[in-house]
Design a protein around this motif. Structure first.
Motif, PDB file in Angstrom:
ATOM      1  N   TYR A 144      -5.690   8.300  12.140  1.00 45.84           N
ATOM      2  CA  TYR A 144      -6.227   6.955  11.866  1.00 45.84           C
ATOM      3  C   TYR A 144      -5.790   5.968  12.927  1.00 45.84           C
ATOM      4  O   TYR A 144      -6.596   5.147  13.406  1.00 45.84           O
ATOM      5  CB  TYR A 144      -5.768   6.517  10.480  1.00 45.84           C
ATOM      6  CG  TYR A 144      -5.850   5.022  10.243  1.00 45.84           C
ATOM      7  CD1 TYR A 144      -7.082   4.394  10.071  1.00 45.84           C
ATOM      8  CD2 TYR A 144      -4.692   4.238  10.190  1.00 45.84           C
ATOM      9  CE1 TYR A 144      -7.162   3.021   9.860  1.00 45.84           C
ATOM     10  CE2 TYR A 144      -4.765   2.873   9.977  1.00 45.84           C
ATOM     11  CZ  TYR A 144      -5.990   2.274   9.813  1.00 45.84           C
ATOM     12  OH  TYR A 144      -6.063   0.917   9.611  1.00 45.84           O
ATOM     13  N   GLY A 174      -6.866   0.892  -2.228  1.00 48.44           N
ATOM     14  CA  GLY A 174      -6.168   1.718  -1.241  1.00 48.44           C
ATOM     15  C   GLY A 174      -6.756   3.109  -1.135  1.00 48.44           C
ATOM     16  O   GLY A 174      -6.880   3.663  -0.033  1.00 48.44           O
ATOM     17  N   GLY A 190       0.789  -1.234   0.000  1.00 56.11           N
ATOM     18  CA  GLY A 190       0.000   0.000   0.000  1.00 56.11           C
ATOM     19  C   GLY A 190       0.811   1.269   0.000  1.00 56.11           C
ATOM     20  O   GLY A 190       0.246   2.365   0.122  1.00 56.11           O
ATOM     21  N   LEU A 207     -10.097   2.832   0.774  1.00 58.97           N
ATOM     22  CA  LEU A 207      -9.881   2.623   2.201  1.00 58.97           C
ATOM     23  C   LEU A 207      -9.372   3.881   2.880  1.00 58.97           C
ATOM     24  O   LEU A 207      -9.790   4.217   3.998  1.00 58.97           O
ATOM     25  CB  LEU A 207      -8.885   1.476   2.412  1.00 58.97           C
ATOM     26  CG  LEU A 207      -9.396   0.075   2.075  1.00 58.97           C
ATOM     27  CD1 LEU A 207      -8.262  -0.939   2.156  1.00 58.97           C
ATOM     28  CD2 LEU A 207     -10.527  -0.322   3.011  1.00 58.97           C
ATOM     29  N   ALA A 208      -8.467   4.599   2.220  1.00 56.75           N
ATOM     30  CA  ALA A 208      -7.950   5.844   2.797  1.00 56.75           C
ATOM     31  C   ALA A 208      -9.060   6.875   2.946  1.00 56.75           C
ATOM     32  O   ALA A 208      -9.148   7.570   3.970  1.00 56.75           O
ATOM     33  CB  ALA A 208      -6.824   6.386   1.921  1.00 56.75           C
ATOM     34  N   TYR A 259     -12.222   6.237   3.319  1.00 60.14           N
ATOM     35  CA  TYR A 259     -13.155   5.776   4.344  1.00 60.14           C
ATOM     36  C   TYR A 259     -12.630   6.059   5.737  1.00 60.14           C
ATOM     37  O   TYR A 259     -13.371   6.549   6.619  1.00 60.14           O
ATOM     38  CB  TYR A 259     -13.418   4.282   4.166  1.00 60.14           C
ATOM     39  CG  TYR A 259     -14.231   3.670   5.275  1.00 60.14           C
ATOM     40  CD1 TYR A 259     -15.610   3.845   5.337  1.00 60.14           C
ATOM     41  CD2 TYR A 259     -13.610   2.923   6.287  1.00 60.14           C
ATOM     42  CE1 TYR A 259     -16.350   3.287   6.360  1.00 60.14           C
ATOM     43  CE2 TYR A 259     -14.354   2.365   7.313  1.00 60.14           C
ATOM     44  CZ  TYR A 259     -15.718   2.550   7.345  1.00 60.14           C
ATOM     45  OH  TYR A 259     -16.447   2.001   8.374  1.00 60.14           O
ATOM     46  N   TYR A 260     -11.358   5.773   5.965  1.00 57.78           N
ATOM     47  CA  TYR A 260     -10.809   5.901   7.318  1.00 57.78           C
ATOM     48  C   TYR A 260     -10.459   7.347   7.684  1.00 57.78           C
ATOM     49  O   TYR A 260     -10.312   7.657   8.871  1.00 57.78           O
ATOM     50  CB  TYR A 260      -9.565   5.025   7.471  1.00 57.78           C
ATOM     51  CG  TYR A 260      -9.886   3.570   7.647  1.00 57.78           C
ATOM     52  CD1 TYR A 260     -10.504   3.111   8.809  1.00 57.78           C
ATOM     53  CD2 TYR A 260      -9.590   2.646   6.654  1.00 57.78           C
ATOM     54  CE1 TYR A 260     -10.801   1.763   8.978  1.00 57.78           C
ATOM     55  CE2 TYR A 260      -9.891   1.292   6.820  1.00 57.78           C
ATOM     56  CZ  TYR A 260     -10.495   0.867   7.966  1.00 57.78           C
ATOM     57  OH  TYR A 260     -10.801  -0.460   8.133  1.00 57.78           O
ATOM     58  N   CYS A 305      -3.954  -0.847   4.896  1.00 55.73           N
ATOM     59  CA  CYS A 305      -4.758   0.337   5.235  1.00 55.73           C
ATOM     60  C   CYS A 305      -3.885   1.477   5.744  1.00 55.73           C
ATOM     61  O   CYS A 305      -4.039   2.626   5.316  1.00 55.73           O
ATOM     62  CB  CYS A 305      -5.802  -0.036   6.283  1.00 55.73           C
ATOM     63  SG  CYS A 305      -7.143  -1.071   5.670  1.00 55.73           S
ATOM     64  N   PHE A 330      -3.988  -6.826   5.779  1.00 57.10           N
ATOM     65  CA  PHE A 330      -5.021  -5.807   5.560  1.00 57.10           C
ATOM     66  C   PHE A 330      -4.739  -4.540   6.361  1.00 57.10           C
ATOM     67  O   PHE A 330      -4.831  -3.421   5.826  1.00 57.10           O
ATOM     68  CB  PHE A 330      -6.388  -6.377   5.921  1.00 57.10           C
ATOM     69  CG  PHE A 330      -7.512  -5.394   5.796  1.00 57.10           C
ATOM     70  CD1 PHE A 330      -8.010  -5.050   4.553  1.00 57.10           C
ATOM     71  CD2 PHE A 330      -8.065  -4.798   6.921  1.00 57.10           C
ATOM     72  CE1 PHE A 330      -9.046  -4.126   4.429  1.00 57.10           C
ATOM     73  CE2 PHE A 330      -9.096  -3.882   6.815  1.00 57.10           C
ATOM     74  CZ  PHE A 330      -9.587  -3.542   5.564  1.00 57.10           C
ATOM     75  N   LEU A 331      -4.408  -4.690   7.634  1.00 58.53           N
ATOM     76  CA  LEU A 331      -4.160  -3.500   8.455  1.00 58.53           C
ATOM     77  C   LEU A 331      -2.917  -2.753   7.986  1.00 58.53           C
ATOM     78  O   LEU A 331      -2.892  -1.511   7.993  1.00 58.53           O
ATOM     79  CB  LEU A 331      -4.007  -3.909   9.923  1.00 58.53           C
ATOM     80  CG  LEU A 331      -5.276  -4.403  10.617  1.00 58.53           C
ATOM     81  CD1 LEU A 331      -4.996  -4.733  12.072  1.00 58.53           C
ATOM     82  CD2 LEU A 331      -6.388  -3.368  10.512  1.00 58.53           C
ATOM     83  N   SER A 376      -1.843   3.001   2.930  1.00 56.01           N
ATOM     84  CA  SER A 376      -2.689   3.746   1.993  1.00 56.01           C
ATOM     85  C   SER A 376      -3.095   5.092   2.566  1.00 56.01           C
ATOM     86  O   SER A 376      -3.094   6.114   1.860  1.00 56.01           O
ATOM     87  CB  SER A 376      -3.937   2.922   1.652  1.00 56.01           C
ATOM     88  OG  SER A 376      -3.590   1.710   1.027  1.00 56.01           O
ATOM     89  N   VAL A 377      -3.433   5.114   3.842  1.00 52.23           N
ATOM     90  CA  VAL A 377      -3.778   6.388   4.488  1.00 52.23           C
ATOM     91  C   VAL A 377      -2.589   7.327   4.485  1.00 52.23           C
ATOM     92  O   VAL A 377      -2.723   8.526   4.186  1.00 52.23           O
ATOM     93  CB  VAL A 377      -4.282   6.130   5.922  1.00 52.23           C
ATOM     94  CG1 VAL A 377      -4.414   7.440   6.691  1.00 52.23           C
ATOM     95  CG2 VAL A 377      -5.620   5.407   5.902  1.00 52.23           C
TER      96      VAL A 377
END
Length: 218
Positions: free
Chosen positions: A139, A62, A54, A65-66, A68-69, A123, A119-120, A126-127
């Motif tokens: 985050y 990515g 990511g 997800l970025a 969303y979070y 995330c 996954f974590l 990506s953030v």
């Protein structure tokens, strides 16, 4: 009399000793703690590749997800925040429980913790790639309690899930253990305790999330 003495002097056949079943190795608290530690290492082993995947932040997944979070929707209710965090924790705990009742549960648990770490890590990377270090810090603060709490509960539960899965695997191979029903009951009790603790973590996390959203909205 003479015949009896002669029979006693004759070399007899070696006596066959009855086969003694070897007892299974007893499970100790160190067994469960060792399994939990091993799964923690597997989680970290999946987390690092997730960061690498990511790091560019150019993949559509990515970016979604970025977004969303890092979004802070105003008007989020406490019940909605609590339900969202509890659902994520509940799903992971149920998966760990189901792995315990499967003969291939040990391998499935390895895949589960590796995928969760992947996954974590994906995330977080990506953030950071999309919104910078400050967004990554927010985050991490928002998800730290729920992620770490759920991970610790899953690791604690996985130690007993491994024990039950190994006993079921031996039973399939014809070496059933008498303690298997007791192990299943203990796993179910610990699952119920993990649910209660995850609900407490979700409640605290929801309160903090609503407070942060209210502070940002002002």
């Amino acid at each position: 009399m003479r015949a009896a003495q002669t029979a006693l002097r004759r070399p007899g056949l070696p006596m066959l000793r009855p086969a003694v079943e070897r007892p299974h190795r007893e499970h100790t608290p160190q067994t469960e703690s060792g399994a939990a530690l091993a799964f923690g290492v597997i989680f970290l082993a999946g987390y690092l590749p997730g960061i690498w995947l990511g790091r560019s932040g150019t993949t559509p997944l990515g970016q979604q997800l970025a977004a969303y979070y890092t979004s802070c929707p105003e008007g989020t209710s406490l019940a909605a925040a609590f339900g969202a965090q509890l659902a994520v924790s509940l799903l992971q705990l149920i998966l760990v429980l189901l792995c315990g009742f499967c003969v291939w549960g040990v391998g499935l648990l390895v895949l589960l913790f590796a995928a969760r770490g992947l996954f974590l890590g994906f995330c977080a990377a990506s953030v950071a790639a999309q919104s910078g270090a400050s967004a990554l810090l927010r985050y991490r603060l928002d998800t730290l309690l729920s992620d770490v709490g759920t991970l610790l509960l899953c690791l604690w539960l996985a130690g007993w899930a491994v024990r039950l899965a190994m006993e079921l695997f031996r039973a399939v191979r014809g070496r059933a253990a008498r303690e298997t029903p007791g192990t299943a009951r203990r796993l179910a009790v610990r699952f119920a305790a993990a649910l209660a603790l995850s609900a407490a973590f979700a409640a605290v996390g929801a309160v903090l999330a609503v407070i942060r959203i209210g502070g940002v909205g002002r």
